[in-house]
Design a protein around this motif. Sequence first.
Motif, PDB file in Angstrom:
ATOM      1  N   ILE A   6       0.797  -1.264  -0.089  1.00  0.00           N
ATOM      2  CA  ILE A   6      -0.050  -0.104  -0.014  1.00  0.00           C
ATOM      3  C   ILE A   6       0.937   1.326   0.027  1.00  0.00           C
ATOM      4  N   THR A   8       1.603   5.125  -0.159  1.00  0.00           N
ATOM      5  CA  THR A   8       0.766   6.281   0.501  1.00  0.00           C
ATOM      6  C   THR A   8       1.790   7.498   0.448  1.00  0.00           C
ATOM      7  N   ARG A   9       0.828   8.798   0.780  1.00  0.00           N
ATOM      8  CA  ARG A   9       1.431  10.008   1.065  1.00  0.00           C
ATOM      9  C   ARG A   9       2.484   9.997   1.871  1.00  0.00           C
ATOM     10  N   ARG A  33       6.279  10.152   0.130  1.00  0.00           N
ATOM     11  CA  ARG A  33       5.450  10.091  -0.791  1.00  0.00           C
ATOM     12  C   ARG A  33       5.937   8.673  -1.714  1.00  0.00           C
ATOM     13  N   ALA A 323      -4.767   2.776  -7.584  1.00  0.00           N
ATOM     14  CA  ALA A 323      -5.001   2.096  -6.166  1.00  0.00           C
ATOM     15  C   ALA A 323      -6.236   1.362  -6.216  1.00  0.00           C
ATOM     16  N   GLY A 336      -7.910   1.639  -2.485  1.00  0.00           N
ATOM     17  CA  GLY A 336      -7.560   2.676  -1.565  1.00  0.00           C
ATOM     18  C   GLY A 336      -7.885   3.942  -2.127  1.00  0.00           C
ATOM     19  N   THR A 338      -8.146   8.706  -1.841  1.00  0.00           N
ATOM     20  CA  THR A 338      -7.308   9.641  -1.371  1.00  0.00           C
ATOM     21  C   THR A 338      -7.651  10.129   0.091  1.00  0.00           C
ATOM     22  N   GLY A 340      -7.603   8.037   2.622  1.00  0.00           N
ATOM     23  CA  GLY A 340      -6.750   7.204   3.390  1.00  0.00           C
ATOM     24  C   GLY A 340      -7.591   6.079   3.739  1.00  0.00           C
ATOM     25  N   LEU A 359      -5.431   5.843   7.017  1.00  0.00           N
ATOM     26  CA  LEU A 359      -3.963   5.906   6.572  1.00  0.00           C
ATOM     27  C   LEU A 359      -4.050   7.052   5.882  1.00  0.00           C
ATOM     28  N   PRO A 360      -2.817   7.595   5.268  1.00  0.00           N
ATOM     29  CA  PRO A 360      -2.491   8.692   4.795  1.00  0.00           C
ATOM     30  C   PRO A 360      -3.180   8.513   3.230  1.00  0.00           C
ATOM     31  N   PRO A 361      -3.176   9.390   2.492  1.00  0.00           N
ATOM     32  CA  PRO A 361      -3.841   9.507   0.901  1.00  0.00           C
ATOM     33  C   PRO A 361      -3.105   8.256   0.344  1.00  0.00           C
ATOM     34  N   ILE A 362      -3.931   7.411  -0.257  1.00  0.00           N
ATOM     35  CA  ILE A 362      -3.266   6.186  -0.904  1.00  0.00           C
ATOM     36  C   ILE A 362      -3.515   6.204  -2.479  1.00  0.00           C
TER      37      ILE A 362
END
Length: 368
Positions: A6, A8-9, A33, A323, A336, A338, A340, A359-362
């Motif tokens: 995964i 993420t940002r 990122r 994603a 996933g 944006t 998270g 989660l952070p943006p994926i």
Amino acid sequence: MSTALIGTRKGLFTLTATDGAFQLSDPAFPGVRVTNAVHDPRDGALYASLDHGHFGVHLHRSDDGGATWPEIAAPEYPPKPDGVSELNPMSQQEIEWATQLAWIVEPGHPDEPGVLWCGTIPGGLFRSSDRGDSWQLVESLWNHPSRQKWFGGGYDDAGVHSISIDPRGPGRLVVGVSCGGAWRTDDGGATWAIAAHGMRADFVPPDQADDPDTQDPHRVVRCAAAPDMLWTQHHCGIFRSTDNGDRWTEITEAGPSTFGFAVAVHPADPETAWFVPGVSDEVRMPVDGKLVVTRTRDGGATFDVLHQGLPDGPAYDLIYRHAFDIDDTGDELLMGSTTGSLWWTGDGGDHWHEVSSNLPPIASVRFC
């Protein structure tokens, strides 16, 4: 599902499932990122593409299942020859020959051990024959006269984001370019043929709408069991090809909308594909605030709208092109957003289960 990556940002997470329970690892590359990450089934290596902003693009490889991530080479453009000036046809700004983003790394054909492909912004495709220790720009595509018409979609400059390996033999692949159409090679990149006829663009003057060189396929995927069947989620709708990209047919009706970024195709059934619709490029959110997935089982003639387990709204989740992934069985999908959120299904999308909502943006999900 055994494992998934995964991106993420704020780092790379590993998702594992044991006895129906999901577990997310602590992030590798915390705070950075991660554009894309992939498992190479040929030797078990993992690759991660990182965007450090001002500090540039970096690539890493793990040969121990993600315990350590030594840095490898990043694709580098050659110096622009003296006297060469290239202007972005939209912005009229000079195109820099420099890697802005390593958008996707894709393992090569099973009969080409060590071969990797990397799609980048500003529109270059790179090949490695040594597991990413060095990279060579595919000059035949970079120097193609049609590239002078390419321009950016969501980014200022054009980018290679899809690399679809043809399982029928080494050196056969299709790449998707925003905004530069789709291109096919059958000889390892020595020569290229446009593979975007039949696509339609409404973001250019009407007399240019059918120009294959300036199309914006958001994502191009291939059915492993029927390699001539390609699907794309295009800026202007859903298209499919039954002849390896020679010609595309538009699917005009598909649930809430035909706009989106993500697409997955069943590995054994070329008629079955999934999409995640949004309102439009200008309004990147679910239609009516309700996140759904659409699925066709008959080549696009009809669509199911799948929502059980997904938020009823108001929802603002956007699913980026990388994603959304499907496993080798065709039963499991990961998605996933944006915002998270991460969802999993084990029955082809009939029922979705939320894995995480914080989660952070994926940017990417990929089964291992």
